[in-house]
Design a protein around this motif. Structure first.
Motif, PDB file in Angstrom:
ATOM      1  N   ASN A 204       0.828  -1.201   0.000  1.00  0.00           N
ATOM      2  CA  ASN A 204       0.000   0.000   0.000  1.00  0.00           C
ATOM      3  C   ASN A 204       0.865   1.255   0.000  1.00  0.00           C
ATOM      4  O   ASN A 204       0.536   2.259  -0.642  1.00  0.00           O
ATOM      5  CB  ASN A 204      -0.919   0.003   1.219  1.00  0.00           C
ATOM      6  CG  ASN A 204      -1.852   1.206   1.242  1.00  0.00           C
ATOM      7  OD1 ASN A 204      -2.716   1.349   0.396  1.00  0.00           O
ATOM      8  ND2 ASN A 204      -1.645   2.081   2.223  1.00  0.00           N
ATOM      9  N   GLY A 205       2.013   1.189   0.693  1.00  0.00           N
ATOM     10  CA  GLY A 205       2.932   2.327   0.689  1.00  0.00           C
ATOM     11  C   GLY A 205       3.501   2.589  -0.694  1.00  0.00           C
ATOM     12  O   GLY A 205       3.630   3.737  -1.122  1.00  0.00           O
ATOM     13  N   LYS A 206       3.835   1.520  -1.423  1.00  0.00           N
ATOM     14  CA  LYS A 206       4.355   1.682  -2.783  1.00  0.00           C
ATOM     15  C   LYS A 206       3.281   2.243  -3.717  1.00  0.00           C
ATOM     16  O   LYS A 206       3.569   3.088  -4.570  1.00  0.00           O
ATOM     17  CB  LYS A 206       4.852   0.335  -3.314  1.00  0.00           C
ATOM     18  CG  LYS A 206       6.044  -0.220  -2.554  1.00  0.00           C
ATOM     19  CD  LYS A 206       6.440  -1.592  -3.105  1.00  0.00           C
ATOM     20  CE  LYS A 206       7.620  -2.177  -2.344  1.00  0.00           C
ATOM     21  NZ  LYS A 206       7.972  -3.530  -2.853  1.00  0.00           N
ATOM     22  N   VAL A 207       2.055   1.774  -3.550  1.00  0.00           N
ATOM     23  CA  VAL A 207       0.950   2.289  -4.369  1.00  0.00           C
ATOM     24  C   VAL A 207       0.732   3.765  -4.071  1.00  0.00           C
ATOM     25  O   VAL A 207       0.515   4.580  -4.988  1.00  0.00           O
ATOM     26  CB  VAL A 207      -0.343   1.482  -4.102  1.00  0.00           C
ATOM     27  CG1 VAL A 207      -1.537   2.133  -4.788  1.00  0.00           C
ATOM     28  CG2 VAL A 207      -0.174   0.048  -4.588  1.00  0.00           C
ATOM     29  N   TYR A 208       0.822   4.115  -2.791  1.00  0.00           N
ATOM     30  CA  TYR A 208       0.658   5.522  -2.424  1.00  0.00           C
ATOM     31  C   TYR A 208       1.753   6.382  -3.051  1.00  0.00           C
ATOM     32  O   TYR A 208       1.498   7.495  -3.519  1.00  0.00           O
ATOM     33  CB  TYR A 208       0.697   5.679  -0.906  1.00  0.00           C
ATOM     34  CG  TYR A 208       0.648   7.120  -0.461  1.00  0.00           C
ATOM     35  CD1 TYR A 208      -0.514   7.875  -0.622  1.00  0.00           C
ATOM     36  CD2 TYR A 208       1.767   7.741   0.093  1.00  0.00           C
ATOM     37  CE1 TYR A 208      -0.563   9.209  -0.239  1.00  0.00           C
ATOM     38  CE2 TYR A 208       1.732   9.068   0.479  1.00  0.00           C
ATOM     39  CZ  TYR A 208       0.565   9.792   0.311  1.00  0.00           C
ATOM     40  OH  TYR A 208       0.524  11.112   0.683  1.00  0.00           O
ATOM     41  N   ASN A 340       3.371   5.569   7.936  1.00  0.00           N
ATOM     42  CA  ASN A 340       3.993   6.890   7.847  1.00  0.00           C
ATOM     43  C   ASN A 340       3.683   7.759   9.058  1.00  0.00           C
ATOM     44  O   ASN A 340       4.266   8.829   9.232  1.00  0.00           O
ATOM     45  CB  ASN A 340       3.532   7.616   6.579  1.00  0.00           C
ATOM     46  CG  ASN A 340       4.146   7.030   5.325  1.00  0.00           C
ATOM     47  OD1 ASN A 340       4.703   5.938   5.346  1.00  0.00           O
ATOM     48  ND2 ASN A 340       4.049   7.739   4.220  1.00  0.00           N
ATOM     49  N   PHE A 341       2.748   7.323   9.903  1.00  0.00           N
ATOM     50  CA  PHE A 341       2.409   8.073  11.105  1.00  0.00           C
ATOM     51  C   PHE A 341       3.341   7.613  12.224  1.00  0.00           C
ATOM     52  O   PHE A 341       3.106   6.601  12.888  1.00  0.00           O
ATOM     53  CB  PHE A 341       0.949   7.837  11.497  1.00  0.00           C
ATOM     54  CG  PHE A 341      -0.040   8.473  10.570  1.00  0.00           C
ATOM     55  CD1 PHE A 341      -0.475   9.772  10.770  1.00  0.00           C
ATOM     56  CD2 PHE A 341      -0.537   7.766   9.481  1.00  0.00           C
ATOM     57  CE1 PHE A 341      -1.392  10.357   9.901  1.00  0.00           C
ATOM     58  CE2 PHE A 341      -1.455   8.344   8.611  1.00  0.00           C
ATOM     59  CZ  PHE A 341      -1.876   9.642   8.834  1.00  0.00           C
ATOM     60  N   GLU A 359      11.609   4.820   0.010  1.00  0.00           N
ATOM     61  CA  GLU A 359      11.281   3.432  -0.315  1.00  0.00           C
ATOM     62  C   GLU A 359       9.924   3.315  -0.997  1.00  0.00           C
ATOM     63  O   GLU A 359       9.689   2.373  -1.771  1.00  0.00           O
ATOM     64  CB  GLU A 359      11.283   2.575   0.959  1.00  0.00           C
ATOM     65  CG  GLU A 359      12.660   2.357   1.568  1.00  0.00           C
ATOM     66  CD  GLU A 359      13.196   3.607   2.259  1.00  0.00           C
ATOM     67  OE1 GLU A 359      12.367   4.498   2.564  1.00  0.00           O
ATOM     68  OE2 GLU A 359      14.423   3.685   2.481  1.00  0.00           O
ATOM     69  N   GLN A 360       9.018   4.242  -0.740  1.00  0.00           N
ATOM     70  CA  GLN A 360       7.696   4.205  -1.365  1.00  0.00           C
ATOM     71  C   GLN A 360       7.703   4.813  -2.760  1.00  0.00           C
ATOM     72  O   GLN A 360       6.880   4.446  -3.604  1.00  0.00           O
ATOM     73  CB  GLN A 360       6.693   4.940  -0.465  1.00  0.00           C
ATOM     74  CG  GLN A 360       6.413   4.215   0.844  1.00  0.00           C
ATOM     75  CD  GLN A 360       5.646   5.059   1.845  1.00  0.00           C
ATOM     76  OE1 GLN A 360       5.519   6.271   1.689  1.00  0.00           O
ATOM     77  NE2 GLN A 360       5.136   4.420   2.885  1.00  0.00           N
ATOM     78  N   LEU A 361       8.632   5.723  -3.015  1.00  0.00           N
ATOM     79  CA  LEU A 361       8.718   6.350  -4.336  1.00  0.00           C
ATOM     80  C   LEU A 361       9.599   5.568  -5.308  1.00  0.00           C
ATOM     81  O   LEU A 361       9.363   5.586  -6.518  1.00  0.00           O
ATOM     82  CB  LEU A 361       9.272   7.770  -4.197  1.00  0.00           C
ATOM     83  CG  LEU A 361       8.374   8.809  -3.528  1.00  0.00           C
ATOM     84  CD1 LEU A 361       9.142  10.111  -3.335  1.00  0.00           C
ATOM     85  CD2 LEU A 361       7.126   9.065  -4.370  1.00  0.00           C
ATOM     86  N   ALA A 362      10.604   4.894  -4.776  1.00  0.00           N
ATOM     87  CA  ALA A 362      11.599   4.237  -5.637  1.00  0.00           C
ATOM     88  C   ALA A 362      11.003   3.218  -6.606  1.00  0.00           C
ATOM     89  O   ALA A 362      11.401   3.183  -7.776  1.00  0.00           O
ATOM     90  CB  ALA A 362      12.673   3.582  -4.775  1.00  0.00           C
ATOM     91  N   PRO A 363      10.051   2.372  -6.183  1.00  0.00           N
ATOM     92  CA  PRO A 363       9.551   1.350  -7.119  1.00  0.00           C
ATOM     93  C   PRO A 363       8.955   1.923  -8.392  1.00  0.00           C
ATOM     94  O   PRO A 363       9.237   1.433  -9.491  1.00  0.00           O
ATOM     95  CB  PRO A 363       8.492   0.606  -6.286  1.00  0.00           C
ATOM     96  CG  PRO A 363       8.940   0.776  -4.876  1.00  0.00           C
ATOM     97  CD  PRO A 363       9.512   2.155  -4.818  1.00  0.00           C
ATOM     98  N   VAL A 364       8.134   2.953  -8.293  1.00  0.00           N
ATOM     99  CA  VAL A 364       7.513   3.501  -9.497  1.00  0.00           C
ATOM    100  C   VAL A 364       8.507   4.331 -10.298  1.00  0.00           C
ATOM    101  O   VAL A 364       8.459   4.356 -11.538  1.00  0.00           O
ATOM    102  CB  VAL A 364       6.266   4.343  -9.147  1.00  0.00           C
ATOM    103  CG1 VAL A 364       6.639   5.655  -8.470  1.00  0.00           C
ATOM    104  CG2 VAL A 364       5.425   4.603 -10.384  1.00  0.00           C
ATOM    105  N   MET A 365       9.445   4.990  -9.618  1.00  0.00           N
ATOM    106  CA  MET A 365      10.421   5.807 -10.332  1.00  0.00           C
ATOM    107  C   MET A 365      11.406   4.954 -11.130  1.00  0.00           C
ATOM    108  O   MET A 365      12.058   5.456 -12.049  1.00  0.00           O
ATOM    109  CB  MET A 365      11.179   6.699  -9.348  1.00  0.00           C
ATOM    110  CG  MET A 365      10.326   7.787  -8.713  1.00  0.00           C
ATOM    111  SD  MET A 365       9.425   8.780  -9.934  1.00  0.00           S
ATOM    112  CE  MET A 365      10.778   9.524 -10.831  1.00  0.00           C
ATOM    113  N   ALA A 366      11.510   3.669 -10.796  1.00  0.00           N
ATOM    114  CA  ALA A 366      12.367   2.775 -11.580  1.00  0.00           C
ATOM    115  C   ALA A 366      11.866   2.637 -13.014  1.00  0.00           C
ATOM    116  O   ALA A 366      12.628   2.274 -13.911  1.00  0.00           O
ATOM    117  CB  ALA A 366      12.430   1.398 -10.906  1.00  0.00           C
TER     118      ALA A 366
END
Length: 580
Positions: A204-208, A340-341, A359-366
């Motif tokens: 869910n963090g990666k999707v966010y 994240n809280f 870590e949540q932004l890296a997957p999509v930015m790849a």
């Protein structure tokens, strides 16, 4: 633990065999019973322990059978029973071994042998791709609906308004296309997370993170369209009344960018879970709102192109609301992620939690570099086609307008294959043995071949028998007919390439895709330069499409060899760690 269980079970079985009836017949009977239970996988919850138990018990049974003088009979009966039970269990492999030592089950239900039912998987692909194709077809209709109402209801200014839509639409639609890496990344992230059993909060963090990037991208595009409208239209050499109307249309559509970006992200999240029917309903709802809005704003209120823009923007936000409701009901919209809280409460804590981690932004930015480069390369190729056709005169330009629209519409049939590869492959590629993954990739390619044959047949039919719908100019129709053959060939390889692109993205072979795209783009540019230097006249237009066919055809050949391991290291080899 597995070894201890195996040791105790083996000795226990041996004692029971030795004491049963005092002879070898009991050894064969017990061996058969244990083999049957082991092949079925009954009574042993631990797979490793089960395999060890089966091997130990079978050896004990074989020893007891030989002690009683019935070694051959025990082996024969045990092997035959193992084969029969192996078939019943669907392992796809005969379960037998010399002296009972190799009698057992295939790991994970036959990982080393493909157990997929081709007919069942094809049915699942049809069920997956059909709603997806319908969604892909309906989406362009939003712009076409605007064009139709403006052209028929704008009165004397219809020609000017249509020209304004013609220059504004690329600014609004291509802006979303350039951010395709977000939807591609989301589909891969979610499908792989589901297949690998990833922690729900982590996924869910990666999707966010992907949604956050989509929102930021939409704000950037919206700001550009709202504040730099005149500059952008100036780059397209637009002036006069057309520029005035185009500026108004572009700015209103700019307000809808957040809805367009976030809807695409939500759509990809659902598709990754093999849910394509409910997203289709959301798209249909948006299309209905757009149609009613165009009728009211353009036909009733007489607001022209600006009214059409407001109708499209309203439909985009309607679709976004529907997608968000679906995600919320399925528990897929827990934003910001609860991890994240860290501490505190109130608005400040919420705002801190709303900023995704690295870590949540890296997957999509790849996916940013490879996918954006691929999209930019395709836009470059199609733009080059337009410029080359325009340079050949009005007749060729008009023919290309019809041909390119038909081509773009037809190859939409291949787009679901990209998402299908990402949705269907991950559940197989995470296993040590990739037999099912290889078979699934073959099924996707075969389905792509079938789709391509149907699509190119329909394309040829439209070109030969439906050209009169678009124009009554005989010269334009004749010019269109001269490129039907190379365009049909291009349709086939384009759709086939998409079936292979899906496999490549599912395997995260993004750098290879980017490299192949770069080499292909250089080849295309070199071929066009040679064409411009050595070929003149209307024949050049036909060669343009043969060059485009070559671009996609070579890509299909290279990708097929890469996946199959012909001349390259295969992507779907056993124990390959490329997916980790």
């Amino acid at each position: 633990m597995a070894h201890r269980v195996a040791s105790s079970s083996s000795s226990s079985s041996a004692r029971r065999v030795a004491s049963h009836r005092g002879g070898g017949g009991g050894g064969g009977g017990v061996a058969r019973v244990v083999v049957s239970r082991c092949v079925r996988g009954v009574g042993y919850p631990n797979r490793g322990a089960s395999r060890a138990v089966c091997g130990g018990a079978a050896r004990a049974g074989g020893d007891a059978a030989r002690a009683g003088g019935g070694a051959c009979a025990a082996r024969a009966v045990g092997v035959d029973r193992g084969r029969v039970e192996g078939r019943r269990a669907g392992t796809g492999r005969w379960v037998a071994g010399r002296r009972g030592r190799d009698v057992g089950v295939s790991s994970a239900g036959g990982d080393d042998v493909a157990t997929l039912d081709s007919r069942k998987e094809l049915g699942a692909l049809v069920a997956f791709c059909t709603p997806l194709l319908a969604s892909n077809v309906i989406s362009p209709l939003l712009t076409m609906t605007d064009t139709a109402f403006v052209g028929r209801c704008a009165g004397e200014a219809s020609a000017t308004a249509l020209a304004a839509l013609g220059v504004s639409t690329p600014l609004t639609d291509y802006s979303v296309t350039l951010f395709a890496f977000i939807t591609a990344g989301l589909t891969s992230i979610v499908s792989r997370g589901v297949a690998s059993g990833e922690n729900a909060d982590v996924m869910n963090g990666k999707v966010y993170g992907a949604f956050f990037m989509a929102f930021l991208g939409s704000l950037a595009v919206a700001t550009l369209l709202l504040t730099r409208t005149d500059y952008l239209l100036g780059l397209l050499n637009v002036s006069g009344d057309v520029k005035t109307i185009a500026a108004q249309y572009t700015q209103v559509r700019g307000l809808g960018m957040p809805a367009a970006f976030l809807t695409s992200a939500g759509y990809a999240t659902l598709v990754a879970r093999k849910d394509t029917l409910r997203p289709l309903l959301c798209v249909c709802l948006a299309a209905v709102v757009n149609f009613v809005g165009d009728w009211f704003m353009v036909s009733v209120m007489k607001t022209g192109a600006v009214g059409a823009a407001w109708a499209t923007t309203a439909s985009l936000y309607t679709g976004l609301f529907a997608i968000l409701v679906l995600l919320k009901r399925q528990g897929l919209l827990e934003f910001p992620p609860k991890q994240n809280f860290n501490a505190g409460a109130g608005a400040v804590a919420w705002m801190r939690a709303a900023i995704p981690t690295k870590e949540q932004l890296a997957p999509v930015m790849a996916f940013f570099g490879p996918i954006t480069f691929l999209v930019a390369a395709l836009l470059t190729i199609y733009t080059t086609q337009i410029l080359a056709a325009n340079a050949l005169g009005v007749t060729v330009s008009a023919a290309h307008r019809i041909a390119a629209n038909l081509f773009s519409f037809t190859i939409l049939c291949g787009d679901p294959l990209i998402q299908a590869g990402q949705a269907f492959l991950p559940e197989h590629i995470f296993k040590p043995k990739k037999a099912n993954a290889r078979k699934m990739a073959s099924i996707l390619f075969q389905f792509g071949l079938f789709t391509a044959s149907i699509s190119t047949t329909a394309f040829a039919f439209c070109c030969y028998f439906g050209a009169a719908v678009f124009t009554t100019d005989a010269a334009v129709v004749a010019q269109l007919h001269t490129v039907v053959l190379p365009m049909c060939a291009t349709v086939v390889v384009n759709i086939l390439s998409k079936s292979l692109y899906g496999v490549m993205v599912a395997c995260r072979a993004l750098n290879f895709l980017a490299g192949l795209t770069g080499v292909g783009l250089l080849g295309f540019a070199g071929s066009m330069a040679y064409l411009n230097a050595h070929v003149f006249g209307l024949a050049k237009y036909t060669y343009i499409w043969w060059i485009t066919f070559g671009y996609y055809g070579i890509a299909v050949l290279v990708l097929y060899c890469r996946i199959k391991g012909i001349g390259f290291k295969g992507l779907l080899g056993d124990n390959d760690k490329i997916y980790e």
